[in-house]
Design an enzyme around this catalytic site. Structure first.
Site, PDB file in Angstrom:
ATOM      1  N   HIS A  23       0.853  -1.179   0.000  1.00  0.00           N
ATOM      2  CA  HIS A  23       0.000   0.000   0.000  1.00  0.00           C
ATOM      3  C   HIS A  23       0.894   1.237   0.000  1.00  0.00           C
ATOM      4  CE1 HIS A  23       0.614   0.728   4.347  1.00  0.00           C
ATOM      5  NE2 HIS A  23       0.616  -0.591   4.439  1.00  0.00           N
ATOM      6  N   LEU A  24       0.342   2.414   0.172  1.00  0.00           N
ATOM      7  CA  LEU A  24       1.077   3.661  -0.057  1.00  0.00           C
ATOM      8  C   LEU A  24       2.396   3.784   0.706  1.00  0.00           C
ATOM      9  CD1 LEU A  24       1.236   6.324  -1.510  1.00  0.00           C
ATOM     10  CD2 LEU A  24      -0.151   7.346   0.285  1.00  0.00           C
TER      11      LEU A  24
END
Length: 87
Positions: free
Chosen positions: A15-16
């Protein structure tokens, strides 16, 4: 070109935050780097492109490096992913 298969251990995948960490690490490498997940081939030097691959926990990916420091860069990227990218 050198490559290695690796399993993603991050509970939430790339994820980010971990994708951003991997992008920073890959950006310092001199080689062309590609992550392969199934039919998708992405450049981890771009966080948006990396996230578009949808790499999740438990996914097996292939890290490919091609360039003047490919062996060193492969070790660096694999070690970063195996470490969980700070998570």
């Amino acid at each position: 070109m050198v490559s290695q298969k690796i399993k993603v251990i991050n509970k939430s995948g790339l994820h980010l935050r971990p994708a951003g960490e991997l992008t920073k690490i890959a950006g310092k490498c001199l080689s062309d780097i590609t992550l392969v997940k199934g039919e998708k081939r992405v450049n981890p030097k771009s966080v948006l492109i990396l996230m578009s691959a949808g790499i999740m926990c438990g996914d097996e990916i292939i890290v490919e490096c091609d360039g003047p420091t490919e062996e060193e860069d492969l070790k660096t990227i694999v070690a970063a992913i195996e470490s969980g990218l700070g998570e």
